[in-house]
Design a protein around this motif. Structure first.
Motif, PDB file in Angstrom:
ATOM      1  N   GLN A 134      -6.219 -18.234 -11.004  1.00 21.17           N
ATOM      2  CA  GLN A 134      -6.926 -17.100 -11.612  1.00 21.17           C
ATOM      3  C   GLN A 134      -6.416 -16.990 -13.048  1.00 21.17           C
ATOM      4  OE1 GLN A 134      -8.734 -14.107  -9.918  1.00 21.17           O
ATOM      5  NE2 GLN A 134      -9.298 -15.758  -8.538  1.00 21.17           N
ATOM      6  N   ALA A 135      -7.274 -16.543 -13.933  1.00 21.74           N
ATOM      7  CA  ALA A 135      -6.874 -16.378 -15.331  1.00 21.74           C
ATOM      8  C   ALA A 135      -7.123 -14.944 -15.772  1.00 21.74           C
ATOM      9  CB  ALA A 135      -7.643 -17.342 -16.220  1.00 21.74           C
ATOM     10  N   LEU A 136      -6.235 -14.465 -16.619  1.00 29.08           N
ATOM     11  CA  LEU A 136      -6.359 -13.135 -17.189  1.00 29.08           C
ATOM     12  C   LEU A 136      -5.711 -13.166 -18.568  1.00 29.08           C
ATOM     13  CD1 LEU A 136      -7.265 -10.187 -16.760  1.00 29.08           C
ATOM     14  CD2 LEU A 136      -4.987  -9.730 -15.836  1.00 29.08           C
ATOM     15  N   GLY A 137      -6.512 -12.877 -19.582  1.00 29.69           N
ATOM     16  CA  GLY A 137      -5.982 -12.921 -20.943  1.00 29.69           C
ATOM     17  C   GLY A 137      -5.542 -14.336 -21.299  1.00 29.69           C
ATOM     18  N   ASN A 138      -4.339 -14.455 -21.830  1.00 29.88           N
ATOM     19  CA  ASN A 138      -3.803 -15.759 -22.223  1.00 29.88           C
ATOM     20  C   ASN A 138      -3.035 -16.463 -21.113  1.00 29.88           C
ATOM     21  OD1 ASN A 138      -4.781 -15.671 -24.874  1.00 29.88           O
ATOM     22  ND2 ASN A 138      -3.030 -14.476 -25.564  1.00 29.88           N
ATOM     23  N   TYR A 139      -3.144 -15.976 -19.900  1.00 36.24           N
ATOM     24  CA  TYR A 139      -2.323 -16.523 -18.814  1.00 36.24           C
ATOM     25  C   TYR A 139      -3.175 -17.015 -17.653  1.00 36.24           C
ATOM     26  CZ  TYR A 139       1.165 -14.057 -21.496  1.00 36.24           C
ATOM     27  OH  TYR A 139       1.957 -13.616 -22.520  1.00 36.24           O
ATOM     28  N   ALA A 140      -2.739 -18.109 -17.063  1.00 31.94           N
ATOM     29  CA  ALA A 140      -3.315 -18.605 -15.819  1.00 31.94           C
ATOM     30  C   ALA A 140      -2.252 -18.419 -14.744  1.00 31.94           C
ATOM     31  CB  ALA A 140      -3.688 -20.081 -15.942  1.00 31.94           C
ATOM     32  N   TYR A 141      -2.680 -17.903 -13.612  1.00 30.52           N
ATOM     33  CA  TYR A 141      -1.786 -17.683 -12.476  1.00 30.52           C
ATOM     34  C   TYR A 141      -2.177 -18.701 -11.417  1.00 30.52           C
ATOM     35  CZ  TYR A 141      -0.909 -13.461 -15.082  1.00 30.52           C
ATOM     36  OH  TYR A 141      -0.573 -12.580 -16.086  1.00 30.52           O
ATOM     37  N   VAL A 142      -1.200 -19.481 -10.969  1.00 31.24           N
ATOM     38  CA  VAL A 142      -1.466 -20.640 -10.121  1.00 31.24           C
ATOM     39  C   VAL A 142      -0.573 -20.591  -8.891  1.00 31.24           C
ATOM     40  CG1 VAL A 142      -1.423 -23.183 -10.053  1.00 31.24           C
ATOM     41  CG2 VAL A 142      -1.980 -21.997 -12.192  1.00 31.24           C
ATOM     42  N   VAL A 143      -1.140 -20.953  -7.733  1.00 30.41           N
ATOM     43  CA  VAL A 143      -0.318 -21.153  -6.539  1.00 30.41           C
ATOM     44  C   VAL A 143      -0.348 -22.631  -6.198  1.00 30.41           C
ATOM     45  CG1 VAL A 143      -0.559 -18.815  -5.641  1.00 30.41           C
ATOM     46  CG2 VAL A 143      -2.214 -20.553  -4.962  1.00 30.41           C
ATOM     47  N   THR A 144       0.776 -23.106  -5.670  1.00 30.53           N
ATOM     48  CA  THR A 144       0.928 -24.535  -5.422  1.00 30.53           C
ATOM     49  C   THR A 144       1.251 -24.805  -3.955  1.00 30.53           C
ATOM     50  OG1 THR A 144       3.322 -24.650  -5.767  1.00 30.53           O
ATOM     51  CG2 THR A 144       1.927 -24.736  -7.739  1.00 30.53           C
ATOM     52  N   ASP A 145       1.185 -26.082  -3.598  1.00 35.94           N
ATOM     53  CA  ASP A 145       1.536 -26.470  -2.243  1.00 35.94           C
ATOM     54  C   ASP A 145       3.015 -26.819  -2.108  1.00 35.94           C
ATOM     55  OD1 ASP A 145       1.560 -28.878  -3.557  1.00 35.94           O
ATOM     56  OD2 ASP A 145       0.114 -29.859  -2.241  1.00 35.94           O
ATOM     57  N   ASN A 146       3.809 -26.476  -3.109  1.00 38.71           N
ATOM     58  CA  ASN A 146       5.265 -26.603  -2.995  1.00 38.71           C
ATOM     59  C   ASN A 146       5.771 -25.539  -2.020  1.00 38.71           C
ATOM     60  OD1 ASN A 146       5.351 -28.596  -4.996  1.00 38.71           O
ATOM     61  ND2 ASN A 146       5.491 -27.062  -6.608  1.00 38.71           N
TER      62      ASN A 146
END
Length: 186
Positions: free
Chosen positions: A3-15
């Protein structure tokens, strides 16, 4: 998920560590990993949704912890897990409506779960619905209805709506190409 908001992307990983990541996209040609957060337990993150200054994250089945997590992202450089709740199995897809999470899971007994995250430090599982004996991997909430998609060879598509008298009601159920009619989900 991302998901992105403003200048940031928020990411979930399979780690199974640092499953939540914040990417600074201020300079699109050179994104920077700004921060990470480790979710409790040891399961890979599957999906997330943003609402306000919170990220709501679901993970695969987590034998050593919870599968739903509230992450505070008010300071993107220092995300922190506020609270978590056990779903009983892995979450496959999530949609937020304010602080209410709608989650489809791999659990046949509780394929649609509703989480009240109005208190971010102590979210609670407020409702669990048995839709059918299959897993679901997609959902969308339009403000009045939840659209749910199945994930196996007996693909189902359901349209659910809340009723003041009967609770969640299935308005339409489509299996393959045959419409099989309406039914009440209890």
């Amino acid at each position: 998920g991302v998901q992105a908001l403003g200048n940031y992307a928020y990411v979930v990983t399979d780690n199974t560590a640092a499953e939540f990541q914040v990417i600074d996209m201020t300079t699109l040609t050179s994104p920077i990993l700004l921060a990470t957060a480790d979710l409790p337990g040891s399961a890979a993150a599957n999906e997330l949704d943003l609402s306000g200054d919170k990220a709501y994250v679901i993970t695969a089945n987590n034998a050593t912890g919870s599968e739903f997590h509230v992450v505070d992202v008010a300071d993107p450089g220092a995300p922190s897990v506020n609270g978590s709740v056990d779903l009983g199995n892995g979450g496959n897809a999530i949609e937020m409506n304010g602080t209410t999470a709608m989650i489809v899971t791999s659990t046949a007994a509780r394929t649609l779960q509703i989480v009240d995250a109005s208190l971010p430090t102590a979210p609670i599982l407020s409702d669990s619905l048995h839709l059918s004996d299959q897993a679901y991997n997609g959902l969308f909430f339009d403000g009045t209805r939840i659209y749910v998609a199945g994930s196996d060879s007996n693909m189902e598509f359901l349209v659910l709506q809340i009723s003041a008298t009967t609770g969640w009601e299935c308005l339409e159920k489509k299996a393959d190409v045959n419409l099989t009619g309406s039914r009440t989900v209890q």
